[in-house]
Design an enzyme around this catalytic site. Structure first.
Site, PDB file in Angstrom:
ATOM      1  N   ASP A 191      30.794   5.269  72.442  1.00  0.00           N
ATOM      2  CA  ASP A 191      32.122   5.749  72.085  1.00  0.00           C
ATOM      3  C   ASP A 191      33.142   5.147  73.056  1.00  0.00           C
ATOM      4  O   ASP A 191      32.800   4.320  73.909  1.00  0.00           O
ATOM      5  CB  ASP A 191      32.147   7.280  72.128  1.00  0.00           C
ATOM      6  CG  ASP A 191      31.804   7.823  73.507  1.00  0.00           C
ATOM      7  OD1 ASP A 191      32.719   7.958  74.335  1.00  0.00           O
ATOM      8  OD2 ASP A 191      30.609   8.115  73.755  1.00  0.00           O
TER       9      ASP A 191
ATOM     10  N   HIS B 134      23.975   1.987  68.398  1.00  0.00           N
ATOM     11  CA  HIS B 134      25.085   2.907  68.146  1.00  0.00           C
ATOM     12  C   HIS B 134      26.178   2.577  69.165  1.00  0.00           C
ATOM     13  O   HIS B 134      26.244   3.140  70.258  1.00  0.00           O
ATOM     14  CB  HIS B 134      24.616   4.355  68.291  1.00  0.00           C
ATOM     15  CG  HIS B 134      25.666   5.359  67.932  1.00  0.00           C
ATOM     16  ND1 HIS B 134      25.904   5.767  66.637  1.00  0.00           N
ATOM     17  CD2 HIS B 134      26.566   6.042  68.701  1.00  0.00           C
ATOM     18  CE1 HIS B 134      26.882   6.653  66.611  1.00  0.00           C
ATOM     19  NE2 HIS B 134      27.303   6.838  67.864  1.00  0.00           N
TER      20      HIS B 134
ATOM     21  N   ASP C  61      16.210   1.486  64.769  1.00  0.00           N
ATOM     22  CA  ASP C  61      17.233   0.453  64.964  1.00  0.00           C
ATOM     23  C   ASP C  61      18.258   0.568  63.839  1.00  0.00           C
ATOM     24  O   ASP C  61      18.326  -0.258  62.940  1.00  0.00           O
ATOM     25  CB  ASP C  61      16.594  -0.935  64.979  1.00  0.00           C
ATOM     26  CG  ASP C  61      17.561  -1.997  65.494  1.00  0.00           C
ATOM     27  OD1 ASP C  61      17.295  -3.182  65.286  1.00  0.00           O
ATOM     28  OD2 ASP C  61      18.590  -1.639  66.096  1.00  0.00           O
TER      29      ASP C  61
END
Length: 580
Positions: free
Chosen positions: A196, A506, A551
């Site tokens: 993030d 991610h 993945d």
């Protein structure tokens, strides 16, 4: 966005080689995931350890067809350099989901090789070389550069991963939880914490401490000009230059009273966009004892390390550390919880004893002042290790490592007690490595399990510094083997390295930049048997803990990246390079 559902069991099926003739045939392009080894390489004095496993075997182990012989070939497969017999069959289905044969080969001469098993196929290639982990070390530190907030990454330094700046953070609002009245402040720079775009003090200071520990233990591991970052060429350590980018931000998070705000964040996570595209308002949220003591520790340690780099900067850091210490002592139980309107990473902790011990240890090592040693006697570091002992509790270990690093300042009885605890725990980690088919020390796989392996290896380094026992160093190498491919997923978990590494981490930039390969030098979190993301991620039903990794971009529970996962990997790679 790259949401291709490339989960382990499908990936294994796609990458398994077919039947092969008995004896090394000509080179085969497709490697089999059933031969699992370090895909980066080994040192010339290091045994080659690999595992042959049926990665999807769920039947009666008596029906498993063990292999007998293997060959080590050159890359072409035309030349055999070694022939051997595979190890005994082991049933590792409960933990690893495999029936396996683990094998050890005596060290090989420098070169590039593959393992070939008849009727199975070829392994991924690997090297034997001096400085074989140097690129891993450099890549993991450059991974931090790619995480810089508030700064454009030009092609000169970032290559194809060049991007515009995002999040200048020069007008950040105070959230009511900060204790400050409505207003704005400037808090630029620093590293994005994970996949993030938020910045967290707890998980900024902790990795900084681990990174600075490497500098103290081996000297400058990345001198000026090593990393190709904007500061390269300034006549100072590239390694300290990169860490300073985070330290400078941490300093902006200290309030006038000495306390440190917990995080700088949006109220909710941004979508899968580039940094420039995430434009929601950002807030200074909370103030906490854990963040304040972690900051005090990292700043005090940095004051020691940066003394020759910039004496004025070192003075500023030490003053900030003292101020934070005073606030933490006066507010020992200000534990952070997300306010109702905030849902980003919490990094909460209901006990600040480890953080306090770390702060006291660093301040004592830097100043030698009795106040800090007295506090250590009342609140000694807790030397411990277990899965998940990371940003909530590993600071106690960092405190012990620092005190052992400065024996001239620590009274003998206190020093010897800590030394004994570190060695005893390191012995247990070494035994765990020796008893595991994949030669890594953990049996519980939760969030960031790969960082648990790296943190265990860092603990082994502390024992190695005390004893120079090569067994600890060898166990560290085994841990690195696991992270770089010797695992039941047959994946080198560091992006951009090995021949089979994560492609769909991610990580917002990697998902949004339109480049096939993700940003390199970032460590995937690794198998997570709790699968907190299973509503969005496809795992194989009933998958074993060590194979519980996907993945897939949505898999924040197993395939996100994070500062405190990269930092111990950097430490271990740098330490092994310095002690090869």
């Amino acid at each position: 966005m790259r949401y291709l559902l490339l989960f382990p069991f499908l990936f294994l099926l796609l990458h398994c080689g077919g039947d092969a003739p008995a004896g090394p045939p000509s080179f085969a392009d497709r490697a089999t995931a059933r031969i699992q080894l370090n895909q980066v390489g080994y040192y010339p004095d290091q045994p080659i350890r690999f595992t042959y496993a049926d990665t999807s075997y769920v039947g009666d182990p008596l029906q498993f067809r063990p292999a007998t012989v293997f060959y080590v070939t050159d890359l072409s497969g035309d030349s055999t350099v070694h022939e051997g017999t595979l190890g005994d069959t082991l049933d590792w289905r409960e933990l690893a989901g495999v029936v396996a044969q683990s094998t050890r080969i005596d060290p090989l001469p420098a070169g590039e090789y593959r393992i070939f098993i008849p009727e199975v196929g070829y392994s991924h290639p690997f090297r034997v070389a001096e400085n074989v982990l140097r690129e891993v070390f450099v890549g993991s530190v450059r991974g931090l550069y790619y995480q810089r907030a508030g700064q454009a990454l030009p092609e000169t330094y970032a290559g194809e991963y060049a991007r515009e700046a995002g999040h200048p953070d020069t007008a950040v609002q105070f959230h009511p939880s900060s204790g400050r009245e409505a207003g704005k402040t400037s808090s630029p720079g620093g590293w994005y914490d994970a996949g993030d775009f938020n910045k967290y003090v707890v998980n900024g200071a902790f990795p900084v401490g681990q990174l600075l520990a490497l500098y103290e233990d081996v000297g400058d591991p990345a001198a000026d000009g090593t990393l190709n970052i904007p500061e390269s060429g300034n006549g100072r350590s590239d390694y300290l230059d990169e860490i300073k980018y985070e330290l400078d931000w941490l300093l902006t998070m200290q309030d006038a009273d000495g306390g440190v705000f917990h995080k700088l964040t949006t109220l909710k996570f941004a979508g899968m966009v580039m940094p420039r595209g995430a434009t929601k308002p950002r807030f200074i949220v909370g103030k906490s004892t854990a963040a304040t003591f972690d900051f005090a520790a990292a700043a005090a340690q940095a004051a020691r390390v940066y003394r020759e780099y910039d004496a004025d900067y070192a003075d500023r850091l030490l003053s900030a550390a003292r101020h934070a210490w005073s606030w933490g002592i006066a507010h020992p139980a200000e534990f952070f919880r997300n306010p109702p309107d905030v849902s980003t990473g919490e990094y909460g902790d209901d006990n600040a004893d480890d953080e306090r011990a770390w702060a006291a240890a660093e301040l004592f090592a830097t100043t030698g002042e009795q106040e800090f040693y007295n506090d250590l006697q009342e609140n000694p570091p807790r030397v411990r290790f277990g899965p998940g002992v990371g940003w909530t509790a590993y600071m106690g270990n960092l405190a012990a490592f620092t005190l052992l690093r400065h024996p001239d300042r620590v009274p003998r009885e206190f020093h010897d007690r800590l030394r004994g605890q570190v060695i005893t725990l390191a012995d247990s980690l070494q035994l765990a490595v020796d008893g595991n088919a994949y030669r890594q020390p953990i049996t519980g796989f939760g969030w960031g399990s790969n960082s648990d392996v790296a943190n265990a290896a860092m603990f082994l380094a502390a024992a190695h510094r005390q004893t120079r026992n090569a067994a600890y160093l060898n166990a560290m190498r085994d841990c690195m083997n696991y992270l770089l491919g010797h695992n039941p997923n047959a994946v080198c978990y560091l992006t951009g390295f090995g021949t089979r590494s994560p492609m769909f981490i991610h990580h917002r930039q990697s998902a949004a930049d339109g480049i096939d390969a993700p940003v390199p030098g970032l460590l995937s979190g690794g198998p997570n048997e709790r699968q907190q993301d299973k509503a969005d991620t496809r795992y194989r039903p009933g998958v074993a803990p060590m194979q519980s990794w996907a993945d897939q971009t949505p898999s924040y529970a197993s395939n996100e990246i994070c500062l405190n996962w990269n930092a111990p990997l950097t430490y271990v790679a740098g330490y092994l390079e310095a002690h090869q």
